[in-house]
Write an enzyme that holds these catalytic residues in place. Structure first.
Site, short mmCIF file in Angstrom:
data_model
loop_
_atom_site.label_atom_id
_atom_site.label_comp_id
_atom_site.label_asym_id
_atom_site.label_seq_id
_atom_site.Cartn_x
_atom_site.Cartn_y
_atom_site.Cartn_z
N THR A 1 -1.99 -9.40 7.42
CA THR A 1 -3.17 -9.08 7.97
C THR A 1 -3.97 -10.36 8.38
O THR A 1 -3.79 -11.18 9.43
CB THR A 1 -3.86 -8.16 7.22
OG1 THR A 1 -4.27 -8.46 5.86
CG2 THR A 1 -3.26 -6.53 7.24
N LYS B 1 2.24 -9.15 1.03
CA LYS B 1 1.25 -9.71 1.70
C LYS B 1 -0.08 -9.27 1.24
O LYS B 1 -0.02 -8.40 0.36
CB LYS B 1 1.09 -8.96 3.25
CG LYS B 1 1.06 -7.26 3.37
CD LYS B 1 -0.40 -6.76 3.24
CE LYS B 1 -1.38 -7.66 3.96
NZ LYS B 1 -2.83 -7.17 3.52
N THR C 1 -1.42 -7.08 -5.74
CA THR C 1 -0.91 -7.31 -4.29
C THR C 1 -1.52 -6.20 -3.51
O THR C 1 -2.01 -5.27 -3.77
CB THR C 1 0.49 -6.70 -4.38
OG1 THR C 1 1.02 -7.16 -5.83
CG2 THR C 1 1.36 -7.21 -3.09
#
Lengths: 384, 384
Positions: free
Chosen positions: B147, B169, B180
């Site tokens: 993102t 990510k 996370t």
């Protein structure tokens, strides 16, 4: 409308040279009586500054005849030497003013943590302040306790023949357990130490304790309430508590409106909670969430971040029964999107967030600020 | 060195049009077996996104044959309709891939909270991804889940004839209970679901759980571990746990190094604690303190703010026995100033803070970032 508004108080604010700018940095407040009852509320931080340890101790005597306050140094994390400095300051105030012992002198300090105070300058400031004490000295005292504050915070609440006055400072480290850095309240009401204590605790609980500007708890937070009894009038406990609460609420809102680098003053009202405690916990979690705070700085009605913050708490609620309004637009109902978020007008300084927990009938409001570029700037440059 | 490094896995990353930029935004990871054991760890946030609720549920079956992940929308706070979208996505993946039921398809989503996913685009992306599945698809998959990440996070740990691969990510909302946002780990080791679960929980506990970039807990955090058994080798529990822990630690450090708007990567090592839990609590409180974080952004070794943060915790210690080092300079000993703070060199990206509680022999390290202008900027502009 200062600490000297009630009868029986004098004050002074002088420049002792503790601030490199030459601004006022030392304040003295004296209670000329006839009474000298007092109460205090202090930071819950376990790392307490020397003046907090000192003032907590002397309040066991339940009589305070003078308060000396300095900006330009917190005298926190300064070891036994720092405590001796506080003790010496109280002794010096008592000797200069007469008619009191060091054990009746409260001490408050604010400024950078971890550095010893320049005692010769400070004591010379006390000398000057003791000579400058006056009924008109309340404004100078309020100015002398400022650090990054841009303006003094003062208040006056009028009772039936008696008065509560006050001053406060604080623009950062406005914290969960006690939001103020320093606050001195005075009254000419006749009130025993127990009555003052009850009034002050209740007032702090619903005012300073519910302002959470940046989630950081100070080592020095102190709120004092001194009564001279000079009005000769003894209000009921309810009247006293109401007046002190009003004074604290007023000062707390002044702190919020002058918080470091804010662009928004945000009220988070949590309604339909299972308990008042739940409402406060939820409000505080939202107030401390950096993603909520940065969104509001950017005028973004990002209610998803508000729900994510609520989700961290143990409060009683069901995620799919949560409703959220931002400035009265119900952008979230039953845990999902409702009214169009583009209807939310965030152009003003004041923001009102309503979180409906759908779990009971208790309510509480927590106040905070946004997280802005200016906050980062001020707090990264503070000591350098 | 991706999720397709271990034998038995294929992956793909495609642009489904969920991101307005046209960047990759949909990833598919398939376990071709022979085994399909799996374990998962999820956000502790009570407001959980639809894909988290779905994946928690299907993991009760302890078999996962595919994971579909999308960026461009979190599918959180989207009500029953959002859950149906997740269910439909899993059904569609199962029908396209064959050989599995929807109950063996994990779903992960990341992006803005509170908005429904554009399902036609998403399913069309799944269609494309199912055709693009390849041994070489791990890189594209890692890119598709980004993102605000500026680079993909991938890892490979080699065992004795078996391998652990992974991707992650996350650049904001790196949070106390699980840092996370999304992480998929794969291994060709032979391992039962219990062994995977034990390895994954221990690995997360000392890696993702100890990264706290901005104190905000996500609604979508998911870490999955899938085993294909394709190597034919069954490592011991210790070997498996060690490899998974190493993979998680490596990915966690990559998250920290790419956190939104940071200028510092800060390790807070708490030593001589009464318990490991105390050490983590103290480390986390410092990591979440905005005044500490802004000070470090300003290259200011402001140890007083560190002590003020320690003071908020219930950990076992005496305030006048605390020692603090910043980049190995012991600026605070016994709760007061020690070595000259000007000796501290904060010019580098990496900062190491040591807090000595003097209360036992336990240690833990918590990792965080500073609070910068760029953090405020990125997070105030995210959804607009």
């Amino acid at each position: 409308m200062t600490v000297t508004s009630p009868k029986g108080f004098r004050a002074a604010g002088v420049a002792a040279g503790l601030k490199s700018t030459g601004a006022l940095d030392l304040a003295l407040v004296v209670n000329d009586g006839p009474d000298a009852t007092a109460a205090g509320v202090f930071t819950a931080n376990r790392v307490k500054a020397a003046p907090v340890l000192w003032t907590q101790q002397i309040l066991k005597g339940r009589a305070v005849k003078a308060v000396v306050l300095n900006s330009g140094g917190a005298n926190a994390c300064t070891g036994p030497g720092g405590f001796q400095d506080t003790h010496a300051t109280a002794e010096f105030v008592a000797s200069r003013l007469g008619g009191m012992g060091a054990g009746q002198v409260a001490v408050c300090s604010t400024g950078l943590i971890g550095e010893r105070l320049p005692m010769p300058k400070l004591l010379s400031g006390v000398e000057g302040a003791s000579k400058a004490l006056a009924k008109a000295g309340g404004f100078a005292a309020a100015e002398a306790i400022m650090t990054t504050d841009t303006r003094p915070k003062i208040v006056e609440i009028t009772g039936d023949g008696w008065t509560v006055g006050g001053m406060a400072k604080g623009a950062g480290m406005l914290a969960p357990a006690l939001a103020t850095m320093l606050c001195v309240l005075t009254t000419d009401a006749v009130a025993g130490a127990d009555a003052l204590d009850e009034a002050l605790r209740e007032a702090c609980r619903v005012s300073f304790d519910r302002v959470d500007s940046d989630g950081c708890m100070s080592t020095n937070d102190t709120v004092l309430l001194l009564a001279s009894g000079a009005s000769g009038i003894e209000p009921t406990q309810e009247e006293l508590t109401a007046a002190v609460t009003q004074a604290c609420h007023d000062l707390a809102q002044q702190l919020l409106a002058d918080a470091e680098g804010h662009t928004k003053q945000i009220a988070i009202e949590v309604v339909n909670a299972d308990s008042e405690e739940d409402a406060v916990i939820v409000g505080r979690e939202i107030a401390r969430n950096n993603l909520v705070k940065t969104a509001l700085f950017g005028n973004d009605p990002n209610w998803g971040r508000i729900l994510a913050a609520v989700g961290v708490t143990d409060a009683v609620y069901e995620p799919d029964e949560l409703n959220v309004a931002i400035n009265d637009v119900w952008v979230c109902r039953n845990g999902a999107a409702a009214e169009d978020r583009s209807k939310v007008d965030l152009s003003g300084v004041k923001v009102h967030i309503t979180v409906d927990l759908n779990a009971g009938d208790h309510t509480a409001t927590v106040w905070t600020n946004d997280l802005s570029h200016a906050y980062v700037h001020e707090n990264s440059a503070y000591s350098s």
